[in-house]
Design a protein around this motif. Structure first.
Motif, short mmCIF file in Angstrom:
data_model
loop_
_atom_site.label_atom_id
_atom_site.label_comp_id
_atom_site.label_asym_id
_atom_site.label_seq_id
_atom_site.Cartn_x
_atom_site.Cartn_y
_atom_site.Cartn_z
N ALA A 158 11.93 9.76 -6.69
CA ALA A 158 10.96 10.85 -6.78
C ALA A 158 11.63 12.14 -7.24
CB ALA A 158 10.28 11.07 -5.44
N GLU A 159 10.98 12.86 -8.14
CA GLU A 159 11.51 14.13 -8.64
C GLU A 159 10.76 15.27 -7.97
OE1 GLU A 159 11.35 14.21 -12.85
OE2 GLU A 159 12.65 12.47 -13.12
N ASP A 160 11.45 15.90 -7.03
CA ASP A 160 10.81 16.97 -6.27
C ASP A 160 11.91 17.86 -5.70
OD1 ASP A 160 8.06 17.74 -5.07
OD2 ASP A 160 9.43 17.83 -3.36
N GLU A 161 11.54 19.05 -5.31
CA GLU A 161 12.52 19.97 -4.72
C GLU A 161 13.10 19.40 -3.43
OE1 GLU A 161 10.72 23.75 -4.21
OE2 GLU A 161 10.47 24.13 -6.37
N THR A 162 12.29 18.64 -2.72
CA THR A 162 12.76 18.00 -1.49
C THR A 162 13.55 16.74 -1.85
OG1 THR A 162 10.82 18.80 -0.31
CG2 THR A 162 12.07 17.01 0.72
N ASP A 163 14.70 16.57 -1.24
CA ASP A 163 15.53 15.40 -1.50
C ASP A 163 15.14 14.28 -0.53
OD1 ASP A 163 17.40 13.61 -2.27
OD2 ASP A 163 19.15 14.74 -1.57
N TYR A 164 14.21 13.44 -0.98
CA TYR A 164 13.76 12.35 -0.13
C TYR A 164 14.81 11.25 0.01
CZ TYR A 164 9.25 14.63 -0.71
OH TYR A 164 8.24 15.56 -0.71
N THR A 165 15.74 11.22 -0.93
CA THR A 165 16.81 10.22 -0.87
C THR A 165 17.58 10.34 0.43
OG1 THR A 165 17.05 10.18 -3.27
CG2 THR A 165 18.93 9.42 -1.98
N GLN A 166 17.81 11.56 0.85
CA GLN A 166 18.60 11.78 2.06
C GLN A 166 17.93 11.17 3.29
OE1 GLN A 166 21.64 12.98 1.69
NE2 GLN A 166 21.99 12.52 3.87
N ALA A 220 0.84 -1.21 0.00
CA ALA A 220 0.00 0.00 0.00
C ALA A 220 0.87 1.25 0.00
CB ALA A 220 -0.92 -0.01 1.22
N LEU A 221 1.92 1.24 0.81
CA LEU A 221 2.84 2.37 0.86
C LEU A 221 3.58 2.56 -0.47
CD1 LEU A 221 4.37 1.93 4.44
CD2 LEU A 221 2.75 3.70 3.69
N SER A 222 3.94 1.44 -1.08
CA SER A 222 4.67 1.53 -2.36
C SER A 222 3.81 2.18 -3.44
CB SER A 222 5.14 0.14 -2.82
OG SER A 222 4.06 -0.63 -3.32
N HIS A 223 2.52 1.87 -3.44
CA HIS A 223 1.63 2.46 -4.43
C HIS A 223 1.42 3.96 -4.15
CE1 HIS A 223 0.98 -1.36 -6.20
NE2 HIS A 223 0.24 -1.86 -5.21
N LEU A 224 1.38 4.31 -2.89
CA LEU A 224 1.25 5.73 -2.53
C LEU A 224 2.48 6.52 -3.00
CD1 LEU A 224 -0.20 5.58 1.11
CD2 LEU A 224 -1.33 6.55 -0.90
N CYS A 225 3.64 5.92 -2.80
CA CYS A 225 4.89 6.60 -3.19
C CYS A 225 5.10 6.63 -4.69
CB CYS A 225 6.08 5.90 -2.52
SG CYS A 225 6.13 6.13 -0.74
N ASP A 226 4.31 5.87 -5.40
CA ASP A 226 4.41 5.89 -6.87
C ASP A 226 3.55 6.99 -7.46
OD1 ASP A 226 5.41 4.97 -9.27
OD2 ASP A 226 3.81 3.50 -9.56
N GLY A 227 2.91 7.75 -6.59
CA GLY A 227 2.04 8.83 -7.03
C GLY A 227 2.67 10.20 -6.82
N PRO A 228 1.87 11.21 -6.50
CA PRO A 228 2.39 12.58 -6.28
C PRO A 228 3.41 12.63 -5.16
CG PRO A 228 0.00 12.57 -6.49
CD PRO A 228 0.41 11.14 -6.35
N SER A 229 4.31 13.61 -5.26
CA SER A 229 5.36 13.74 -4.24
C SER A 229 4.77 14.07 -2.87
CB SER A 229 6.36 14.82 -4.66
OG SER A 229 5.71 16.07 -4.84
N ALA A 230 3.56 14.60 -2.85
CA ALA A 230 2.91 14.91 -1.57
C ALA A 230 2.70 13.64 -0.75
CB ALA A 230 1.58 15.60 -1.83
N HIS A 231 2.48 12.53 -1.43
CA HIS A 231 2.30 11.26 -0.73
C HIS A 231 3.60 10.84 -0.04
CE1 HIS A 231 -1.25 10.06 -3.58
NE2 HIS A 231 -1.51 11.11 -2.84
N ILE A 232 4.70 11.05 -0.74
CA ILE A 232 6.00 10.69 -0.17
C ILE A 232 6.30 11.59 1.02
CG2 ILE A 232 8.48 10.53 -0.62
CD1 ILE A 232 7.83 10.00 -3.55
N GLY A 280 22.68 10.90 -7.43
CA GLY A 280 22.48 12.06 -6.56
C GLY A 280 23.74 12.88 -6.37
N THR A 281 23.91 13.39 -5.19
CA THR A 281 25.04 14.26 -4.88
C THR A 281 26.31 13.43 -4.67
OG1 THR A 281 24.66 14.16 -2.48
CG2 THR A 281 23.49 15.86 -3.73
N VAL A 282 27.45 14.13 -4.61
CA VAL A 282 28.73 13.45 -4.37
C VAL A 282 28.69 12.72 -3.02
CG1 VAL A 282 31.18 13.84 -3.91
CG2 VAL A 282 30.07 15.01 -5.82
#
Length: 340
Positions: free
Chosen positions: A70-78, A21-33, A114-116
């Motif tokens: 995810a492509e968003d101004e917020t870096d969720y990878t971090q 369920a979480l994976s499907h949410l994260c596959d949508g808008p960045s607001a979900h992430i 991502g970043t160095v």
């Protein structure tokens, strides 16, 4: 909030459904992430990567993968990195389940884009040797191999000079060289190789005296040469640029060398590069003039010798004629004596 509580369960089936369920949410808008991050469940998802059941591991891994790409101004990878995901992903690269292997490589490839600092996290985990092995082995599943190659591609394209040096030591040049034959990856492979060669050139410049690019010798130059005539003009231009900046060809034997290699030198008279195993002096004007002079001198000597020989023959022919006349005189006398 409800899903955040459900992923705390110890029941494998509940965990599996909750993570999907979480994976499907994260596959949508960045607001979900963003909502998921704010619910502070990243650390729990990372824990579930090491769950004993692959049915839990797989959806947890997919959720993390969707967050990272995810492509968003917020870096969720971090957020994922801070939760300690990379060491777990390194272990999953060697998982017995092919899908989990592939998804682990896919997630690492997005982190490596991502970043160095984020790339360094991947390198520090010790995942690169395993990834290079997967990318190089013929027995590797094609989809797993493809994702492992993308980790190398992204890391070499986005990494620092120091990181490039590490990647080269781990055998990444060979991986990129093989990818020059892959239509979907050839441009990225050229980009990565160009970056590596630039780092090699920088190493040479920092050292006193002339020297060859240490990374140029690791590359099969024939593949780059072949790409100069690629049907894609972008690929052909990139390959041509790499060749002109980093390699030269011996004008005599057609062998390829690093542009600053001590095994090849530029001949100003021939206006071309010649390797140490070949000698271009025979094509120099000074050599040709000396050769013509020698041939002319040899010809004059031959004519002089011929003239002397002919003169001797002429003198020898006169003496024989006199002797013949004497003999004829004797015969004449004998004839007269016989007549008497």
């Amino acid at each position: 909030p409800v899903l955040g509580k459900l992923v705390q369960s110890v029941d494998a089936e509940v965990l599996s459904h909750s993570c999907w369920a979480l994976s499907h949410l994260c596959d949508g808008p960045s607001a979900h992430i963003k909502a998921l991050v704010e619910a502070d469940v990243c650390w729990r998802l990372v824990q579930l990567l090491m769950h004993r059941s692959w049915r839990v591991t797989k959806p947890a891994l997919r959720t993390i993968g969707n967050m990272v790409c995810a492509e968003d101004e917020t870096d969720y990878t971090q957020h994922i990195l801070e939760a300690g995901a990379v060491p777990c992903l390194r272990q999953l690269v060697a998982h017995s389940n092919r899908e989990i292997q592939k998804e682990a490589c896919w997630t690492l490839s997005n982190i490596a884009a991502g970043t160095v600092e984020q790339i360094q996290t991947v390198l520090d985990s010790g995942a690169v040797p395993s990834l290079v092995a997967l990318a190089s082995a013929k027995a590797t599943d094609p989809e797993v191999k493809n994702e492992a190659c993308w980790v190398v591609l992204n890391a070499t394209s986005c990494g620092s000079d120091h990181q490039i040096e590490y990647l080269v030591k781990q055998g990444c040049v060979g991986v990129l060289g093989e990818l020059l034959g892959e239509t979907s990856m050839v441009m990225m492979a050229l980009e990565g190789l160009e970056r590596i060669l630039q780092v090699g050139d920088d190493q040479v410049r920092r050292k006193p005296g002339p020297g060859a690019n240490p990374y140029a010798a690791l590359l099969a130059t024939s593949r780059i040469e072949a790409l100069e005539t690629h049907r894609s003009s972008a690929i052909a231009k990139r390959a041509s640029r790499i060749w002109k900046q980093h390699f030269v060809t011996c004008a005599i034997c057609s062998a390829s060398y690093s542009k600053h290699s001590t095994q090849v030198q530029f001949c100003k008279e021939c206006t071309c590069h010649v390797c140490g195993a070949c000698d271009c002096a025979v094509f120099h004007l000074s050599y040709q003039e000396a050769l013509w002079s020698e041939l002319a001198e040899t010809g004059d000597k031959a004519k002089e010798t011929q003239a002397r020989t002919q003169a001797k023959d002429n003198r020898g022919g006169g003496k024989k004629g006199q002797a013949g006349g004497g003999e004829a005189g004797k015969k004449s006398k004998k004839a007269k004596k016989k007549k008497k």
